[in-house]
Enzyme design. Structure first.
Site, PDB file in Angstrom:
ATOM      1  N   MET A  27       8.207  -1.401   3.243  1.00 38.54           N
ATOM      2  CA  MET A  27       7.333  -0.242   3.001  1.00 38.54           C
ATOM      3  C   MET A  27       6.542   0.079   4.264  1.00 38.54           C
ATOM      4  O   MET A  27       5.523   0.779   4.209  1.00 38.54           O
ATOM      5  CB  MET A  27       6.414  -0.517   1.821  1.00 38.54           C
ATOM      6  CG  MET A  27       7.221  -0.744   0.529  1.00 38.54           C
ATOM      7  SD  MET A  27       6.307  -0.428  -0.979  1.00 38.54           S
ATOM      8  CE  MET A  27       5.025  -1.640  -0.887  1.00 38.54           C
ATOM      9  N   ALA A  29       4.215  -0.445   7.842  1.00 37.59           N
ATOM     10  CA  ALA A  29       3.059  -1.225   8.319  1.00 37.59           C
ATOM     11  C   ALA A  29       3.565  -2.614   8.701  1.00 37.59           C
ATOM     12  O   ALA A  29       3.072  -3.642   8.223  1.00 37.59           O
ATOM     13  CB  ALA A  29       1.940  -1.277   7.277  1.00 37.59           C
ATOM     14  N   LEU A  30       4.566  -2.605   9.570  1.00 34.80           N
ATOM     15  CA  LEU A  30       5.329  -3.823   9.861  1.00 34.80           C
ATOM     16  C   LEU A  30       4.495  -4.866  10.591  1.00 34.80           C
ATOM     17  O   LEU A  30       3.659  -4.544  11.436  1.00 34.80           O
ATOM     18  CB  LEU A  30       6.570  -3.467  10.690  1.00 34.80           C
ATOM     19  CG  LEU A  30       7.543  -2.485  10.025  1.00 34.80           C
ATOM     20  CD1 LEU A  30       8.766  -2.278  10.922  1.00 34.80           C
ATOM     21  CD2 LEU A  30       7.974  -2.964   8.639  1.00 34.80           C
ATOM     22  N   HIS A  31       4.736  -6.120  10.246  1.00 35.39           N
ATOM     23  CA  HIS A  31       4.081  -7.261  10.893  1.00 35.39           C
ATOM     24  C   HIS A  31       5.136  -8.333  11.148  1.00 35.39           C
ATOM     25  O   HIS A  31       6.324  -8.127  10.849  1.00 35.39           O
ATOM     26  CB  HIS A  31       2.936  -7.781  10.012  1.00 35.39           C
ATOM     27  CG  HIS A  31       3.329  -8.037   8.586  1.00 35.39           C
ATOM     28  ND1 HIS A  31       4.273  -8.986   8.229  1.00 35.39           N
ATOM     29  CD2 HIS A  31       2.958  -7.449   7.421  1.00 35.39           C
ATOM     30  CE1 HIS A  31       4.420  -8.995   6.917  1.00 35.39           C
ATOM     31  NE2 HIS A  31       3.651  -8.055   6.398  1.00 35.39           N
ATOM     32  N   GLY A  33       5.981 -10.897   9.645  1.00 35.67           N
ATOM     33  CA  GLY A  33       6.779 -11.300   8.469  1.00 35.67           C
ATOM     34  C   GLY A  33       8.025 -10.438   8.343  1.00 35.67           C
ATOM     35  O   GLY A  33       9.140 -10.937   8.141  1.00 35.67           O
ATOM     36  N   HIS A  34       7.839  -9.127   8.471  1.00 35.50           N
ATOM     37  CA  HIS A  34       8.984  -8.208   8.431  1.00 35.50           C
ATOM     38  C   HIS A  34       9.935  -8.495   9.597  1.00 35.50           C
ATOM     39  O   HIS A  34      11.148  -8.497   9.439  1.00 35.50           O
ATOM     40  CB  HIS A  34       8.514  -6.753   8.560  1.00 35.50           C
ATOM     41  CG  HIS A  34       7.619  -6.282   7.456  1.00 35.50           C
ATOM     42  ND1 HIS A  34       6.302  -5.958   7.659  1.00 35.50           N
ATOM     43  CD2 HIS A  34       7.851  -6.065   6.141  1.00 35.50           C
ATOM     44  CE1 HIS A  34       5.753  -5.556   6.525  1.00 35.50           C
ATOM     45  NE2 HIS A  34       6.672  -5.613   5.583  1.00 35.50           N
ATOM     46  N   GLN A 152       9.542 -11.235  -6.849  1.00 36.09           N
ATOM     47  CA  GLN A 152      10.391 -10.089  -6.496  1.00 36.09           C
ATOM     48  C   GLN A 152      11.812 -10.561  -6.158  1.00 36.09           C
ATOM     49  O   GLN A 152      12.792  -9.902  -6.507  1.00 36.09           O
ATOM     50  CB  GLN A 152       9.786  -9.357  -5.299  1.00 36.09           C
ATOM     51  CG  GLN A 152      10.641  -8.233  -4.754  1.00 36.09           C
ATOM     52  CD  GLN A 152       9.883  -7.370  -3.772  1.00 36.09           C
ATOM     53  OE1 GLN A 152       9.233  -6.410  -4.148  1.00 36.09           O
ATOM     54  NE2 GLN A 152       9.942  -7.721  -2.505  1.00 36.09           N
ATOM     55  N   LEU A 183       0.892 -13.254   6.060  1.00 36.31           N
ATOM     56  CA  LEU A 183       0.859 -11.890   6.602  1.00 36.31           C
ATOM     57  C   LEU A 183       1.201 -10.911   5.493  1.00 36.31           C
ATOM     58  O   LEU A 183       2.080 -11.147   4.674  1.00 36.31           O
ATOM     59  CB  LEU A 183       1.860 -11.746   7.743  1.00 36.31           C
ATOM     60  CG  LEU A 183       1.583 -12.575   8.993  1.00 36.31           C
ATOM     61  CD1 LEU A 183       2.618 -12.271  10.070  1.00 36.31           C
ATOM     62  CD2 LEU A 183       0.190 -12.307   9.531  1.00 36.31           C
ATOM     63  N   ARG A 186      -1.213  -5.233   3.511  1.00 36.50           N
ATOM     64  CA  ARG A 186      -2.515  -4.949   2.895  1.00 36.50           C
ATOM     65  C   ARG A 186      -3.660  -5.669   3.604  1.00 36.50           C
ATOM     66  O   ARG A 186      -4.823  -5.306   3.418  1.00 36.50           O
ATOM     67  CB  ARG A 186      -2.493  -5.302   1.407  1.00 36.50           C
ATOM     68  CG  ARG A 186      -1.646  -4.346   0.575  1.00 36.50           C
ATOM     69  CD  ARG A 186      -1.700  -4.698  -0.902  1.00 36.50           C
ATOM     70  NE  ARG A 186      -0.927  -3.776  -1.733  1.00 36.50           N
ATOM     71  CZ  ARG A 186       0.365  -3.935  -2.030  1.00 36.50           C
ATOM     72  NH1 ARG A 186       1.030  -4.969  -1.554  1.00 36.50           N
ATOM     73  NH2 ARG A 186       0.990  -3.057  -2.805  1.00 36.50           N
TER      74      ARG A 186
HETATM   75  P1  AMP Z   1       6.867  -4.892   1.965  1.00 37.83           P
HETATM   76  O1  AMP Z   1       6.893  -4.007   3.162  1.00 37.83           O
HETATM   77  O2  AMP Z   1       5.546  -5.503   1.673  1.00 37.83           O
HETATM   78  O3  AMP Z   1       7.538  -4.276   0.768  1.00 37.83           O
HETATM   79  O4  AMP Z   1       7.788  -6.130   2.361  1.00 37.83           O
HETATM   80  C1  AMP Z   1       9.102  -5.940   2.804  1.00 37.83           C
HETATM   81  C2  AMP Z   1       9.785  -7.285   2.865  1.00 37.83           C
HETATM   82  O5  AMP Z   1       9.088  -8.136   3.767  1.00 37.83           O
HETATM   83  C3  AMP Z   1       9.793  -7.996   1.502  1.00 37.83           C
HETATM   84  O6  AMP Z   1      11.036  -8.645   1.321  1.00 37.83           O
HETATM   85  C4  AMP Z   1       8.669  -8.984   1.655  1.00 37.83           C
HETATM   86  O7  AMP Z   1       8.823 -10.134   0.844  1.00 37.83           O
HETATM   87  C5  AMP Z   1       8.775  -9.346   3.122  1.00 37.83           C
HETATM   88  N1  AMP Z   1       7.514  -9.896   3.593  1.00 37.83           N
HETATM   89  C6  AMP Z   1       6.274  -9.350   3.464  1.00 37.83           C
HETATM   90  N2  AMP Z   1       5.340 -10.178   3.986  1.00 37.83           N
HETATM   91  C7  AMP Z   1       6.007 -11.261   4.451  1.00 37.83           C
HETATM   92  C8  AMP Z   1       5.601 -12.491   5.105  1.00 37.83           C
HETATM   93  N3  AMP Z   1       4.320 -12.741   5.373  1.00 37.83           N
HETATM   94  N4  AMP Z   1       6.562 -13.377   5.422  1.00 37.83           N
HETATM   95  C9  AMP Z   1       7.868 -13.122   5.152  1.00 37.83           C
HETATM   96  N5  AMP Z   1       8.312 -12.005   4.546  1.00 37.83           N
HETATM   97  C10 AMP Z   1       7.390 -11.092   4.207  1.00 37.83           C
END
Ligand code: AMP
Length: 266
Positions: A27, A29-31, A33-34, A152, A183, A186
């Site tokens: 979604m 706002a990449l960090h 983790g992404h 999820q 990370l 939000r």
């Molecule tokens: P989102 O943009 O929050 O929908 O997340 C997109 C993908 O990144 C989802 O599969 C999340 O589980 C994964 N994700 C989000 N935060 C992290 C994190 N801190 N470490 C690893 N994967 C993450």
């Protein structure tokens, strides 16, 4: 990096690409983790596709949807730097051409009643619809998702069974700050002090009881706790606190922001 705004253009490009495709839905706002998901996909596949789409049907709270951080320009820079091959950045109408009413329903059973399911009505149906549609457009070999969103992963695994999909779901470990804070996009809505207080989630995983964990969260500055649970890692059904192996899962509000995290205890 190629950028596509419509599934039609994306599909035409991917048809001619050849090789294995790894897909990372986000979604934005990449960090880091992404980016770890992108990196793993790059290691394992010939072509990496990332989507950036704040999916309205998975938000049960309109304020959360409105306040969801959007940083597209920097996201595109980060993806280019990481060597991502393709990014798909659709408008709502491209994924919901006939609107957002009368969407398909996925029989998720207990997974939809437990934990996040109980606190975010409709959330997982929205996740299933969008991931299913994204998979139809990208047709990847592998799908990369983070264990930060533990339930999820279980839901999407179930959706892949329901739809008889051949896609391999690859669950990647949670990336944390050095402090232990998971990370999350939000997190950008939190002040420095709130981020510090939010460490109580990570530190709480060794609590002697669920009640002690909840009390620690509130004492540290959390406004409210949706759940603190000790669960079977496969079914996510509740089990007695401390019984191993287990998955500890938590969802709590701080400064009006809902944070989730989880930890496996072998
Ligand atoms: P989102 O943009 O929050 O929908 O997340 C997109 C993908 O990144 C989802 O599969 C999340 O589980 C994964 N994700 C989000 N935060 C992290 C994190 N801190 N470490 C690893 N994967 C993450």
């Amino acid at each position: 990096m190629k950028q596509f705004h419509t599934q039609d253009d994306l599909k035409i490009y991917l048809k001619t690409s050849g090789g294995t495709i790894g897909f990372v839905p986000t979604m934005g706002a990449l960090h880091a983790g992404h980016l770890a998901l992108i990196e793993t996909a790059k290691e394992q596949c010939d072509l990496v596709v990332c989507s950036i789409f704040v999916n309205p049907t998975q938000f049960n709270d309109p304020t959360d949807f409105e306040k969801y951080p959007k940083t597209l320009t920097s996201d595109l820079h980060l993806l280019t730097e990481m060597g991502c091959d393709v990014v798909y950045t659709p408008e709502v109408g491209d994924l919901y051409p006939t609107g957002m009413a009368n969407l398909p329903h996925y029989p998720l059973g207990r997974l939809e009643e437990l934990l996040e399911g109980a606190h975010r009505p409709g959330h997982f149906q929205g996740v299933c619809v969008v991931v299913d549609r994204l998979l139809q457009a990208v047709k990847p070999d592998n799908l990369y998702m983070g264990q930060k969103d533990f339930q999820q992963i279980a839901v999407v695994r179930r959706m892949l069974e329901i739809t008889d999909s051949q896609v391999q779901l690859i669950a990647c470990p949670t990336v944390r700050e050095a402090s232990g804070l998971a990370l999350s996009s939000r997190n950008t809505r939190l002040s420095a002090e709130q981020k510090n207080q939010a460490l109580a989630i990570y530190q709480g995983f060794n609590s002697p009881s669920a009640a002690a964990f909840e009390a620690k969260l509130i004492a540290s500055g959390f406004d409210s706790v949706d759940y603190v649970a000790c669960c079977d890692p496969l079914t996510l059904e509740n089990k007695p606190w401390g019984e191993r192996p287990c998955q500890l899962l938590v969802a709590a509000f701080i400064g009006g922001v809902r944070l989730i995290d989880n930890q496996y205890l072998p």
